[in-house]
Design a protein around this motif. Structure first.
Motif, PDB file in Angstrom:
ATOM      1  N   GLY A 157      68.972 -77.932 -12.709  1.00 49.27           N
ATOM      2  CA  GLY A 157      70.105 -77.008 -12.808  1.00 49.27           C
ATOM      3  C   GLY A 157      71.416 -77.769 -12.871  1.00 49.27           C
ATOM      4  O   GLY A 157      71.486 -78.966 -12.552  1.00 49.27           O
ATOM      5  N   ARG A 158      72.466 -77.088 -13.287  1.00 53.00           N
ATOM      6  CA  ARG A 158      73.779 -77.703 -13.410  1.00 53.00           C
ATOM      7  C   ARG A 158      74.560 -77.599 -12.109  1.00 53.00           C
ATOM      8  O   ARG A 158      74.355 -76.694 -11.308  1.00 53.00           O
ATOM      9  N   SER A 159      75.486 -78.531 -11.929  1.00 48.45           N
ATOM     10  CA  SER A 159      76.433 -78.406 -10.838  1.00 48.45           C
ATOM     11  C   SER A 159      77.378 -77.257 -11.156  1.00 48.45           C
ATOM     12  O   SER A 159      77.516 -76.837 -12.310  1.00 48.45           O
ATOM     13  N   PHE A 160      78.031 -76.730 -10.142  1.00 50.96           N
ATOM     14  CA  PHE A 160      78.934 -75.609 -10.368  1.00 50.96           C
ATOM     15  C   PHE A 160      80.016 -75.577  -9.299  1.00 50.96           C
ATOM     16  O   PHE A 160      79.950 -76.282  -8.288  1.00 50.96           O
ATOM     17  N   VAL A 161      81.004 -74.744  -9.548  1.00 47.84           N
ATOM     18  CA  VAL A 161      82.147 -74.586  -8.655  1.00 47.84           C
ATOM     19  C   VAL A 161      82.127 -73.174  -8.083  1.00 47.84           C
ATOM     20  O   VAL A 161      81.837 -72.208  -8.788  1.00 47.84           O
ATOM     21  N   LEU A 162      82.441 -73.055  -6.811  1.00 47.88           N
ATOM     22  CA  LEU A 162      82.578 -71.757  -6.169  1.00 47.88           C
ATOM     23  C   LEU A 162      84.054 -71.457  -5.954  1.00 47.88           C
ATOM     24  O   LEU A 162      84.790 -72.285  -5.405  1.00 47.88           O
ATOM     25  N   ALA A 163      84.500 -70.293  -6.409  1.00 45.71           N
ATOM     26  CA  ALA A 163      85.882 -69.858  -6.224  1.00 45.71           C
ATOM     27  C   ALA A 163      85.903 -68.588  -5.389  1.00 45.71           C
ATOM     28  O   ALA A 163      85.164 -67.636  -5.674  1.00 45.71           O
ATOM     29  N   LEU A 164      86.722 -68.578  -4.336  1.00 47.80           N
ATOM     30  CA  LEU A 164      86.930 -67.385  -3.515  1.00 47.80           C
ATOM     31  C   LEU A 164      88.349 -66.886  -3.765  1.00 47.80           C
ATOM     32  O   LEU A 164      89.313 -67.670  -3.703  1.00 47.80           O
ATOM     33  N   VAL A 165      88.478 -65.608  -4.067  1.00 44.16           N
ATOM     34  CA  VAL A 165      89.757 -65.003  -4.442  1.00 44.16           C
ATOM     35  C   VAL A 165      90.083 -63.887  -3.465  1.00 44.16           C
ATOM     36  O   VAL A 165      89.230 -63.028  -3.188  1.00 44.16           O
ATOM     37  N   ASP A 166      91.337 -63.878  -2.959  1.00 43.62           N
ATOM     38  CA  ASP A 166      91.740 -62.857  -2.003  1.00 43.62           C
ATOM     39  C   ASP A 166      93.060 -62.236  -2.453  1.00 43.62           C
ATOM     40  O   ASP A 166      93.993 -62.950  -2.838  1.00 43.62           O
ATOM     41  N   ILE A 167      93.146 -60.894  -2.408  1.00 46.84           N
ATOM     42  CA  ILE A 167      94.394 -60.210  -2.758  1.00 46.84           C
ATOM     43  C   ILE A 167      95.357 -60.331  -1.579  1.00 46.84           C
ATOM     44  O   ILE A 167      95.009 -59.986  -0.442  1.00 46.84           O
ATOM     45  N   ASP A 168      96.549 -60.822  -1.855  1.00 45.62           N
ATOM     46  CA  ASP A 168      97.538 -61.035  -0.799  1.00 45.62           C
ATOM     47  C   ASP A 168      98.071 -59.704  -0.273  1.00 45.62           C
ATOM     48  O   ASP A 168      98.382 -58.794  -1.055  1.00 45.62           O
ATOM     49  N   HIS A 169      98.190 -59.624   1.047  1.00 44.23           N
ATOM     50  CA  HIS A 169      98.795 -58.460   1.719  1.00 44.23           C
ATOM     51  C   HIS A 169      98.174 -57.141   1.261  1.00 44.23           C
ATOM     52  O   HIS A 169      98.883 -56.147   1.066  1.00 44.23           O
ATOM     53  N   PHE A 170      96.872 -57.119   1.129  1.00 44.40           N
ATOM     54  CA  PHE A 170      96.244 -55.898   0.622  1.00 44.40           C
ATOM     55  C   PHE A 170      96.379 -54.736   1.609  1.00 44.40           C
ATOM     56  O   PHE A 170      96.517 -53.576   1.200  1.00 44.40           O
ATOM     57  N   LYS A 171      96.363 -55.015   2.889  1.00 46.52           N
ATOM     58  CA  LYS A 171      96.528 -53.952   3.883  1.00 46.52           C
ATOM     59  C   LYS A 171      97.882 -53.268   3.711  1.00 46.52           C
ATOM     60  O   LYS A 171      97.994 -52.034   3.833  1.00 46.52           O
ATOM     61  N   GLN A 172      98.900 -54.053   3.416  1.00 45.70           N
ATOM     62  CA  GLN A 172     100.227 -53.473   3.199  1.00 45.70           C
ATOM     63  C   GLN A 172     100.242 -52.574   1.961  1.00 45.70           C
ATOM     64  O   GLN A 172     100.932 -51.550   1.936  1.00 45.70           O
ATOM     65  N   ILE A 173      99.487 -52.973   0.932  1.00 42.97           N
ATOM     66  CA  ILE A 173      99.405 -52.141  -0.280  1.00 42.97           C
ATOM     67  C   ILE A 173      98.781 -50.792   0.066  1.00 42.97           C
ATOM     68  O   ILE A 173      99.278 -49.735  -0.340  1.00 42.97           O
ATOM     69  N   ASN A 174      97.697 -50.821   0.830  1.00 42.36           N
ATOM     70  CA  ASN A 174      97.061 -49.573   1.250  1.00 42.36           C
ATOM     71  C   ASN A 174      97.990 -48.728   2.107  1.00 42.36           C
ATOM     72  O   ASN A 174      98.085 -47.506   1.942  1.00 42.36           O
ATOM     73  N   ASP A 175      98.681 -49.386   3.051  1.00 42.03           N
ATOM     74  CA  ASP A 175      99.568 -48.659   3.964  1.00 42.03           C
ATOM     75  C   ASP A 175     100.758 -48.063   3.221  1.00 42.03           C
ATOM     76  O   ASP A 175     101.197 -46.941   3.522  1.00 42.03           O
ATOM     77  N   GLN A 176     101.290 -48.809   2.264  1.00 41.53           N
ATOM     78  CA  GLN A 176     102.506 -48.367   1.570  1.00 41.53           C
ATOM     79  C   GLN A 176     102.231 -47.363   0.459  1.00 41.53           C
ATOM     80  O   GLN A 176     102.965 -46.395   0.283  1.00 41.53           O
ATOM     81  N   TYR A 177     101.149 -47.596  -0.287  1.00 41.55           N
ATOM     82  CA  TYR A 177     100.901 -46.780  -1.480  1.00 41.55           C
ATOM     83  C   TYR A 177      99.706 -45.835  -1.332  1.00 41.55           C
ATOM     84  O   TYR A 177      99.521 -44.952  -2.173  1.00 41.55           O
ATOM     85  N   GLY A 178      98.896 -46.051  -0.303  1.00 35.70           N
ATOM     86  CA  GLY A 178      97.731 -45.196  -0.106  1.00 35.70           C
ATOM     87  C   GLY A 178      96.454 -45.862  -0.597  1.00 35.70           C
ATOM     88  O   GLY A 178      96.478 -46.779  -1.435  1.00 35.70           O
ATOM     89  N   HIS A 179      95.334 -45.384  -0.090  1.00 35.23           N
ATOM     90  CA  HIS A 179      94.048 -46.000  -0.418  1.00 35.23           C
ATOM     91  C   HIS A 179      93.642 -45.765  -1.871  1.00 35.23           C
ATOM     92  O   HIS A 179      92.941 -46.594  -2.463  1.00 35.23           O
ATOM     93  N   GLN A 180      94.073 -44.666  -2.453  1.00 34.19           N
ATOM     94  CA  GLN A 180      93.744 -44.439  -3.857  1.00 34.19           C
ATOM     95  C   GLN A 180      94.401 -45.485  -4.744  1.00 34.19           C
ATOM     96  O   GLN A 180      93.781 -46.013  -5.669  1.00 34.19           O
ATOM     97  N   ALA A 181      95.661 -45.795  -4.442  1.00 36.56           N
ATOM     98  CA  ALA A 181      96.343 -46.858  -5.177  1.00 36.56           C
ATOM     99  C   ALA A 181      95.688 -48.205  -4.889  1.00 36.56           C
ATOM    100  O   ALA A 181      95.558 -49.057  -5.781  1.00 36.56           O
ATOM    101  N   GLY A 182      95.258 -48.397  -3.634  1.00 36.02           N
ATOM    102  CA  GLY A 182      94.586 -49.640  -3.292  1.00 36.02           C
ATOM    103  C   GLY A 182      93.299 -49.819  -4.077  1.00 36.02           C
ATOM    104  O   GLY A 182      92.988 -50.926  -4.538  1.00 36.02           O
ATOM    105  N   ASP A 183      92.548 -48.733  -4.262  1.00 33.66           N
ATOM    106  CA  ASP A 183      91.324 -48.800  -5.066  1.00 33.66           C
ATOM    107  C   ASP A 183      91.635 -49.165  -6.517  1.00 33.66           C
ATOM    108  O   ASP A 183      90.903 -49.939  -7.151  1.00 33.66           O
ATOM    109  N   GLU A 184      92.716 -48.611  -7.051  1.00 33.13           N
ATOM    110  CA  GLU A 184      93.092 -48.920  -8.428  1.00 33.13           C
ATOM    111  C   GLU A 184      93.497 -50.382  -8.567  1.00 33.13           C
ATOM    112  O   GLU A 184      93.192 -51.040  -9.568  1.00 33.13           O
ATOM    113  N   VAL A 185      94.183 -50.911  -7.543  1.00 29.61           N
ATOM    114  CA  VAL A 185      94.537 -52.332  -7.545  1.00 29.61           C
ATOM    115  C   VAL A 185      93.271 -53.188  -7.551  1.00 29.61           C
ATOM    116  O   VAL A 185      93.167 -54.167  -8.302  1.00 29.61           O
TER     117      VAL A 185
END
Length: 302
Positions: A157-185
């Protein structure tokens, strides 16, 4: 001798039976016509009958009741008696009538099997797909990671790279805009990551507002591509209904080294992500095996 008309009728019915058995078994059997004398035709008919008898025996059930009838036809052909042709024609008529009913049942069974197969495929797909983003879910990611790691350790098999991605301040997005907007984000970030992490073997929702990608090496090239995706997202606003939401992401990467298990690979990527989050967010770090290293010079958006 059996008349050419009888042999021709036998050929027609045998062809029909072969088609039905083929539909039941998932195999199509073709028949060929050849110009030969009656002795050669008789041998060919007997051979086909024996083959068909074998098929009906193997695929027993609805088709098995034809076995005895085919044996009788074979004996009639071999005996070449005066009553042979009449007996053959009677059995042919009986088989053809039964064949229509059998074909209907086989068609219904095939339709039901197709439906059940589609249902199973849909179930398996849903079990490995995140319902919100459409990406692979954590279960599918863990399985693929272990498969690729195992193949690499075995040398095929080939070597590979693992990337972990996190949305910054996502809790604030949910709190400010609502969970529906958070889902769309979440959906839009997932789409961007899937499109921009060029050549990724797999992109998955890792959990919550975190994503993961398995990417080709080399590490620095993968990190540059991840940073490009980060820049594209930071330069735009996402539409969440009537709202316009500014979103950034932080990314940490690592590649395989002399690891005996996949755990250290995930740990290094997590350390790189932690560095990106802890040193200003909206940036990319990779772990070179000794330390975490910043990629590029992103603007700081706290």
């Amino acid at each position: 001798m059996i008349s050419p008309l009888t042999l021709f009728a036998l050929g027609l019915v045998i062809g029909a039976l072969l088609l039905v058995v083929g539909a039941y078994a998932g195999v199509r059997i073709g028949t060929k016509r050849a110009r030969a004398d009656q002795a050669a035709d008789r041998t060919r008919v007997l051979t086909l009958l024996q083959e068909l008898g074998s098929w009906t025996h193997e695929y027993s059930g609805n088709v098995s009741r034809y076995q005895d009838q085919l044996d009788v036809i074979s004996k009639a052909v071999q005996a070449e008696s005066q009553e042979g042709p009449n007996k053959v024609m009677q059995l042919l008529e009986q088989i053809m009538r039964s064949n229509k009913d059998l074909k209907k049942r086989l068609d219904a069974a095939e339709s039901q099997l197709d439906k059940q197969t589609q249902q199973i495929e849909s179930y398996l797909s849903e079990a490995r797909t995140d319902g919100l983003t459409g990406l692979a879910n954590r279960r599918a990611f863990d399985q693929r990671l272990e498969e690729m790691f195992s193949a690499y350790r075995k040398g095929n098999g080939r070597s590979f790279v693992l990337a972990l991605v996190d949305i910054d301040h996502f809790k604030q997005i949910n709190d400010q805009y609502g969970h529906q907007a958070g889902d769309e984000v979440l959906r839009q970030v997932a789409t961007l990551i899937g499109e921009r992490l060029e050549g990724a073997y797999l992109v998955a929702r890792f959990g919550g507002e975190e994503f993961a990608a398995i990417m080709p090496t080399p590490l620095r090239l993968a990190a540059d591509r991840a940073d490009k995706a980060r820049q594209i997202l930071a330069a735009q606003s996402l539409d969440a209904g009537d709202l316009s939401v500014a979103v950034t992401i932080s990314i940490g990467l690592s590649e395989l080294r002399d690891d005996m298990v996949s755990g250290p690979l995930v740990r290094r990527a997590d350390e790189a992500l932690y560095a990106a989050k802890g040193r200003g967010r909206n940036r990319v770090y990779f772990h070179d095996g000794s330390d975490t290293i910043l990629v590029g010079a992103p603007e700081v958006i706290s």
